[in-house]
Design an enzyme around this catalytic site. Structure first.
Site, PDB file in Angstrom:
ATOM      1  N   LYS A  75       0.853  -1.227  -0.025  1.00  0.00           N
ATOM      2  CA  LYS A  75      -0.088   0.159   0.113  1.00  0.00           C
ATOM      3  C   LYS A  75       0.840   1.174   0.004  1.00  0.00           C
ATOM      4  CE  LYS A  75      -3.759  -2.436   2.265  1.00  0.00           C
ATOM      5  NZ  LYS A  75      -4.299  -3.029   3.547  1.00  0.00           N
ATOM      6  N   GLN A 116      -4.329  -1.082   9.784  1.00  0.00           N
ATOM      7  CA  GLN A 116      -4.262  -2.115   9.319  1.00  0.00           C
ATOM      8  C   GLN A 116      -4.587  -3.320  10.156  1.00  0.00           C
ATOM      9  OE1 GLN A 116      -3.189  -3.081   6.232  1.00  0.00           O
ATOM     10  NE2 GLN A 116      -3.734  -5.260   6.695  1.00  0.00           N
ATOM     11  N   ASP A 143     -10.427   3.251   4.150  1.00  0.00           N
ATOM     12  CA  ASP A 143     -10.853   1.848   4.077  1.00  0.00           C
ATOM     13  C   ASP A 143     -12.359   1.739   4.117  1.00  0.00           C
ATOM     14  OD1 ASP A 143      -9.049  -0.351   3.765  1.00  0.00           O
ATOM     15  OD2 ASP A 143      -8.597  -0.587   5.796  1.00  0.00           O
TER      16      ASP A 143
END
Ligand code: NAP
Length: 286
Positions: free
Chosen positions: A50, A94, A117
């Protein structure tokens, strides 16, 4: 019938190029803060991809690596700091986190405008209500692949296998938002194959290797395989690709299907978030 392969690698490369062009036209480069807690090897790999793709697209990498024994309070303080920092336009925590941390309480501190996200309650609520907002990357990547392949969704029978907050639920909502007739299956669904055989568009996101065989697919269906499994024999998805390709009209391979789209959509969300924060009226809806 031998199905057309839906090429997620090519779609993701196109999208990354579009994002890079959009970033180049912005007055300031968006800044993505990935937050990695501890040393889980798989999470390390995902986060470094990412970060790499973020900088390749011209955005700033504002990564934070936090020791695995961080307390909930300390991590809340870090998220709050990123939430207030004007340099940070997107925050990605994460997952999974070490067991002593409460992920939902931490996600709740990410402002919806920085929630790249799309996993906070406010982002999920906006999606459920059909309002514009940031949408989880994997299901929005699936929608991008379906659109790019020219799949007609209006009025289509769509079946989603899986109901997680990360994939299945937002996927069903996105398909519903496009006027498909949507059925969601899960581990308690009676006679799964009988339900999946109704699908014109079948999205498999159950996390069970090769569970969807040709008997579970309607001839001519479009099959999207979200599953990702690292077996001794190699990578595979939730679909028995080779056998199902004889029945379906189009199918995503694993690897090279949905997987590459997830990070490409994260980049897209990061640009959208930066534009939202700057007060641009951008279309982020389902
Ligand atoms: P998850 O949280 O484990 O959810 C799995 C869902 O599938 C649950 O709703 C579960 O039902 C359902 N399910 C499990 N076994 C089933 C069965 N035998 N029949 C019908 N439904 C069943 O997984 P997830 O996070 O949604 O991920 C799903 C898969 O996608 C995994 O393989 C994951 O690695 C992959 N994935 C890939 C990407 C990518 O970028 N390619 C991104 C995210 C996830 P219950 O709710 O009843 O338990």
């Amino acid at each position: 019938m031998t199905a057309e392969l839906i090429d997620g690698k090519a779609a993701a490369a196109e999208l990354r190029a579009e994002v890079a062009a959009e970033v180049a036209g912005l007055p300031a480069a968006p800044g993505l803060a990935t937050v990695l807690v501890g040393d889980d090897p798989a999470s390390h790999i995902y986060v470094s991809s990412k970060r790499k793709q973020c900088t390749q697209a011209g955005m700033r990498d504002l990564h934070r690596h936090v020791p695995g024994d961080v307390t909930q309070e300390e991590l809340l303080g870090i998220i709050d700091g990123l939430a207030e920092d004007p340099e940070v336009t997107g925050i990605l925590l994460q997952l999974p986190l070490p067991g002593h941390l409460d992920a939902n309480a931490l996600l709740a501190r990410i402002p919806p405008e920085k929630d790249v996200d799309g996993l906070t309650e406010r982002s999920a609520g906006r999606l459920a209500l059909g309002k514009p907002g940031l949408v989880p990357c994997t299901p929005s990547g699936v929608m991008h692949l379906l659109d790019r392949a020219g799949v007609k969704l209006e009025g289509a029978e769509a079946v989603v296998v899986g109901r997680s907050s990360l994939v299945g639920k937002p996927q069903a909502q996105l398909l519903l938002g496009r006027n498909a007739t949507v059925t969601t299956c899960h581990s308690r669904t009676r006679d799964l194959a009988e339900v999946t055989r109704r699908a014109d568009v079948l999205v498999a996101a159950a996390g069970v290797p090769r569970m969807i065989g040709p008997d579970a697919v309607k001839p001519g269906a479009v099959v999207i395989d979200v599953g990702m499994h690292r077996l001794e024999s190699g990578l595979c998805g939730d679909v028995d690709t080779e056998a199902v390709a004889e029945v379906a009209s189009a199918i995503t391979p694993v690897p090279g299907g949905v997987g590459p789209m997830t990070i490409a959509m994260l980049l897209r969300n990061t640009v959208l978030a930066a534009r939202l924060l700057a007060g641009d009226a951008v279309g982020t809806g389902p």
